[in-house]
Scaffold this motif. Structure first.
Motif, PDB file in Angstrom:
ATOM      1  N   GLU B  10       0.842  -1.184   0.000  1.00  0.00           N
ATOM      2  CA  GLU B  10       0.000   0.000   0.000  1.00  0.00           C
ATOM      3  C   GLU B  10       0.888   1.249   0.000  1.00  0.00           C
ATOM      4  O   GLU B  10       1.983   1.239   0.564  1.00  0.00           O
ATOM      5  CB  GLU B  10      -0.872  -0.002   1.250  1.00  0.00           C
ATOM      6  CG  GLU B  10      -2.060   0.915   1.171  1.00  0.00           C
ATOM      7  CD  GLU B  10      -2.887   0.870   2.437  1.00  0.00           C
ATOM      8  OE1 GLU B  10      -2.818  -0.153   3.147  1.00  0.00           O
ATOM      9  OE2 GLU B  10      -3.587   1.864   2.714  1.00  0.00           O
ATOM     10  N   LEU B  68       8.377   6.398   5.009  1.00  0.00           N
ATOM     11  CA  LEU B  68       8.280   5.457   6.126  1.00  0.00           C
ATOM     12  C   LEU B  68       7.771   4.125   5.615  1.00  0.00           C
ATOM     13  O   LEU B  68       6.955   4.074   4.703  1.00  0.00           O
ATOM     14  CB  LEU B  68       7.271   5.962   7.150  1.00  0.00           C
ATOM     15  CG  LEU B  68       7.567   7.264   7.857  1.00  0.00           C
ATOM     16  CD1 LEU B  68       6.443   7.549   8.812  1.00  0.00           C
ATOM     17  CD2 LEU B  68       8.866   7.177   8.600  1.00  0.00           C
ATOM     18  N   VAL B  69       8.234   3.075   6.270  1.00  0.00           N
ATOM     19  CA  VAL B  69       7.772   1.741   5.899  1.00  0.00           C
ATOM     20  C   VAL B  69       7.137   1.093   7.117  1.00  0.00           C
ATOM     21  O   VAL B  69       7.751   1.033   8.189  1.00  0.00           O
ATOM     22  CB  VAL B  69       8.945   0.867   5.407  1.00  0.00           C
ATOM     23  CG1 VAL B  69       8.427  -0.470   4.931  1.00  0.00           C
ATOM     24  CG2 VAL B  69       9.693   1.564   4.283  1.00  0.00           C
ATOM     25  N   LEU B  70       5.906   0.663   6.951  1.00  0.00           N
ATOM     26  CA  LEU B  70       5.236  -0.048   8.038  1.00  0.00           C
ATOM     27  C   LEU B  70       4.936  -1.455   7.564  1.00  0.00           C
ATOM     28  O   LEU B  70       4.381  -1.647   6.477  1.00  0.00           O
ATOM     29  CB  LEU B  70       3.910   0.627   8.399  1.00  0.00           C
ATOM     30  CG  LEU B  70       3.966   1.837   9.304  1.00  0.00           C
ATOM     31  CD1 LEU B  70       4.376   3.060   8.535  1.00  0.00           C
ATOM     32  CD2 LEU B  70       2.624   2.052   9.938  1.00  0.00           C
ATOM     33  N   ASP B  73       1.494  -2.703  10.139  1.00  0.00           N
ATOM     34  CA  ASP B  73       1.251  -1.576  11.042  1.00  0.00           C
ATOM     35  C   ASP B  73       2.288  -1.421  12.133  1.00  0.00           C
ATOM     36  O   ASP B  73       2.004  -0.891  13.204  1.00  0.00           O
ATOM     37  CB  ASP B  73      -0.141  -1.681  11.690  1.00  0.00           C
ATOM     38  CG  ASP B  73      -1.191  -1.085  10.774  1.00  0.00           C
ATOM     39  OD1 ASP B  73      -2.373  -1.198  11.098  1.00  0.00           O
ATOM     40  OD2 ASP B  73      -0.815  -0.518   9.730  1.00  0.00           O
ATOM     41  N   ALA B  74       3.485  -1.903  11.884  1.00  0.00           N
ATOM     42  CA  ALA B  74       4.553  -1.686  12.856  1.00  0.00           C
ATOM     43  C   ALA B  74       5.755  -1.122  12.127  1.00  0.00           C
ATOM     44  O   ALA B  74       5.998  -1.437  10.961  1.00  0.00           O
ATOM     45  CB  ALA B  74       4.928  -2.992  13.548  1.00  0.00           C
ATOM     46  N   LEU B  93       3.312  -1.101   4.009  1.00  0.00           N
ATOM     47  CA  LEU B  93       2.770   0.222   3.705  1.00  0.00           C
ATOM     48  C   LEU B  93       3.917   1.212   3.591  1.00  0.00           C
ATOM     49  O   LEU B  93       4.761   1.294   4.472  1.00  0.00           O
ATOM     50  CB  LEU B  93       1.811   0.644   4.821  1.00  0.00           C
ATOM     51  CG  LEU B  93       1.400   2.107   4.906  1.00  0.00           C
ATOM     52  CD1 LEU B  93       0.618   2.502   3.676  1.00  0.00           C
ATOM     53  CD2 LEU B  93       0.539   2.318   6.137  1.00  0.00           C
ATOM     54  N   ILE B  95       4.645   5.131   3.385  1.00  0.00           N
ATOM     55  CA  ILE B  95       4.049   6.461   3.523  1.00  0.00           C
ATOM     56  C   ILE B  95       5.119   7.505   3.228  1.00  0.00           C
ATOM     57  O   ILE B  95       6.180   7.508   3.854  1.00  0.00           O
ATOM     58  CB  ILE B  95       3.533   6.707   4.953  1.00  0.00           C
ATOM     59  CG1 ILE B  95       2.566   5.623   5.372  1.00  0.00           C
ATOM     60  CG2 ILE B  95       2.847   8.060   5.034  1.00  0.00           C
ATOM     61  CD1 ILE B  95       1.993   5.870   6.745  1.00  0.00           C
TER      62      ILE B  95
END
Lengths: 557, 101
Positions: B10, B68-70, B73-74, B93, B95
């Motif tokens: 994502e 940023l890379v998640l 969700d961490a 994800l 961002i």
């Protein structure tokens, strides 16, 4: 570090690399839950501790500075981006808590539609506006949507500094808070019941939005159930009583008519005529600031909150240095910016890094809208802003304390008055950025440089006979020499020089990239002319004024 | 021999502009000898998903600073950054924080 006798030959004692914060570790704060995010260098927080940390920072920044008085009207400048959306969310949650700890001001939101400057099509702009409105309705504060094209109808008064009586000492703040709390308990019963449905479990961010959503139909003057209840109390009186102003705050979901094609065209022309991306960004910021200031003044807001984050402010500090705005760093990057006088710009997000903001928005579902900006997808070397941003972020990746170090430096900057004369008359201010002018009119190096560069830009058609007189006029040097009595030669190459000499050094450098001042919005040119006329009249009168002023001054000093 | 992995990728914060505006991609990574990790995922993304301006997303063998890379969700710093080995049904994800405001 550099000590005499230190032996550089021997390797430093081998330090084991700092332990990578791994998933096996626990949150550094509660030591129970699994961490989800790493803040700063190696502090791993779990979700709940992170939220508490984030919210606490926001409240602490506001509380520490004690600038926002209870019941004050504060305008939140929202761009749709993550930092300002996060700020709005914090305000929303902060206002909805019960107990003495909740935030106490009256918020409104302003959104500036900059699509024309970024070259967006009308269809895209309409789509973006629709998304924005959805979020605005969810939040529930009174909102104002303005298009950037409205700068063409701003009054020149927006460029004037409106002095305001000083807000008082710390004692005044405490007294204001106490009296506000007393007022709250007085109409007690009605309020208590109202505050019950409003108070939600502070941990669940979904709480406040849904409550606001049920009241999202255009709040009328009877806004008794929206948050905060006290604000509704204070707001219902003014609209009925003082209808002299444009719109009363509660009913002001103000959205002016969509800008005319002519205005959009004029704005595009203005931005197309700017030669460099750096100057475009600066111009955009200036115009946006003026517009927001105008909205604040019109609707009675005394504070404006912007969502500048720690990372952005660190980048801004370095960029300002590169742009020649070093004298104004304290105002550009500090917590409060009082350059406009009556409206103070406040930056409550200045201690949150972009990483924290992005994580918070993701973990707690803060809505934000992405809009392409003027520098989207621009290559790295296209403007000073981009270059500095790339530099800072790359350095940050290697040395994680870069941003915070720069930020801490900005905290230490002190706003010193120019000549140390606190009681004297305020000095002249820059026409565009409204900071105290940092250029000496007489023989300073910058004036000389401005003068020579202006000469090199002189148009060929100017007859050589005027060359001797024009240097006097162009850089503002020696207005006192009376060369302006030969009115003709001055006026001829004039309007540009009149504007330029009223700008600070940074703004002058930007104006170099604007070959013609014609596309500028009229309020700037009008105010420039007004000021220069005033200055020349004062100059002529100066000779006739009785010298008692001088004697009085020498007597005092 | 690693089995094919199904992963959700994502993009947010403006990074989706480089991927035709599509935010969520459900991708199936083909089986290969070495297990898939973020490093190889980035190479795969650059080859198959990235539509334009790779320098705005990838720098060297990692993401550009500011992105940023998640993972689920961490923060990826907790999971080993580029060396984290992908599992089936993971969600990654990206961002971009560079479009602030």
């Amino acid at each position: 570090m550099c000590q005499v006798g230190e032996d550089y030959g021997a390797p430093a004692p081998e330090m084991p690399p700092p332990p990578r914060a791994g998933r096996e570790l626990k949150c550094v704060k509660c030591k129970e839950d699994l961490p989800v995010v790493v803040i700063r260098a190696g502090d791993a927080f779990c979700r709940d501790c992170f939220k508490a940390f984030y919210v606490h920072k926001f409240r602490a920044v506001l509380g520490k500075n004690r600038l926002i008085f209870p019941g004050e009207k504060v305008l939140l400048a929202w761009s749709g981006g993550p930092s300002s959306s996060s700020m709005i969310w914090q305000v929303l949650e902060g206002l909805s808590r019960d107990s003495a700890k909740r935030l106490r001001f009256v918020p409104g939101i302003v959104y500036v539609d900059e699509g024309a400057a970024c070259g967006q099509s009308p269809g895209d702009r309409a789509r973006t506006l629709a998304e924005m409105k959805l979020i605005l309705q969810t939040v529930g504060f009174p909102w104002h949507i303005v298009a950037l094209e409205e700068v063409f109808s701003l009054p020149p008064s927006v460029l004037r500094y409106l002095a305001q009586e000083p807000s008082g000492t710390k004692g005044a703040y405490k007294a204001a808070v106490d009296s506000f709390l007393q007022q709250q308990h007085a109409p007690a019963e009605g309020e208590e019941q109202l505050s019950q449905p409003g108070s939600q479990d502070p941990q669940s961010p979904a709480g406040p939005p849904t409550a606001a959503q049920t009241e999202a139909q255009p709040p009328t003057a009877a806004q008794t159930e929206a948050q905060p209840p006290t604000a509704a109390q204070t707001e219902t009186q003014p609209p009925t009583a003082a209808q002299t102003e444009a719109q009363p705050p509660t009913a002001a979901q103000t959205e002016a008519q969509p800008p005319t094609a002519a205005q959009t065209e004029a704005l595009s022309r203005l931005f197309d005529s700017v030669k460099t991306l750096t100057a475009k960004e600066e111009l955009l910021q200036t115009l946006r600031t003026h517009l927001i200031l105008h909205v604040a003044r019109t609707h009675g807001y005394s504070k404006v909150m912007t969502g500048d984050s720690c990372t952005r402010l660190a980048i801004k500090l370095m960029t300002s240095l590169a742009l020649g705005r070093g004298a104004f760093l304290a105002w550009d990057t500090g917590f409060s910016d009082e350059r406009h006088g009556d409206v103070v710009v406040v930056r409550p997000m200045r201690e949150h890094t972009l990483k924290e903001v992005a994580f918070y928005n993701r973990l707690f579902a803060v809505p934000s809208v992405f809009t392409p900006a003027i520098d989207t997808k621009a290559p790295e070397k296209s403007s000073i802003h981009r270059l500095m941003e790339a530099f800072m972020l790359r350095l940050q990746a290697q040395f994680p304390s870069t941003v915070s170090t720069v930020y801490r430096t900005s905290e230490k900057l002190v706003k010193a008055p120019r000549h140390g004369s606190a009681g004297g008359p305020p000095g002249p201010r820059c026409l565009l950025c409204m900071c105290a002018l940092d250029i000496d009119t007489a023989d300073s190096a910058t004036a000389f440089g401005a003068q020579t560069s202006h000469l090199s830009h002189m148009q060929p058609p100017t007859p050589p006979a005027e060359a001797p007189t024009t240097p006097c006029c162009s850089a503002g040097v020696g207005r006192a020499q009376g060369c302006c009595q030969g009115a003709e030669p001055c006026r001829r190459e004039d309007p540009r020089a009149h504007v330029i000499e009223q700008l600070c050094y940074g703004c002058r450098v930007n104006m170099k990239d604007l070959p013609s001042l014609d596309p500028l919005p009229p309020y700037i040119l009008t105010e420039a002319q007004f000021r220069s006329q005033r200055a020349s009249v004062l100059q002529e009168m100066q000779e006739y004024l009785i010298d008692s002023d001088d004697e009085a001054q020498t007597g005092e000093s | 021999m690693a089995a094919p992995l199904s992963v959700e990728v994502e993009f947010g914060g403006g990074a989706e502009l480089l991927f035709d505006g599509v935010k969520k991609h459900q991708v199936t990574l083909p089986g290969q000898e070495e297990p898939w990790d973020i490093r190889s995922l980035l190479v795969w993304i650059k080859k198959n998903l990235l539509k334009e301006r790779p320098e705005l997303f990838i720098q060297g063998d990692s993401v550009r600073p500011g992105i940023l890379v998640l993972i689920n969700d961490a923060d990826w710093e907790l999971l080993g950054e580029l060396d984290y080995q992908l599992q089936d049904q993971d969600s990654v994800l990206f961002i971009s924080t560079l479009h602030g405001g």
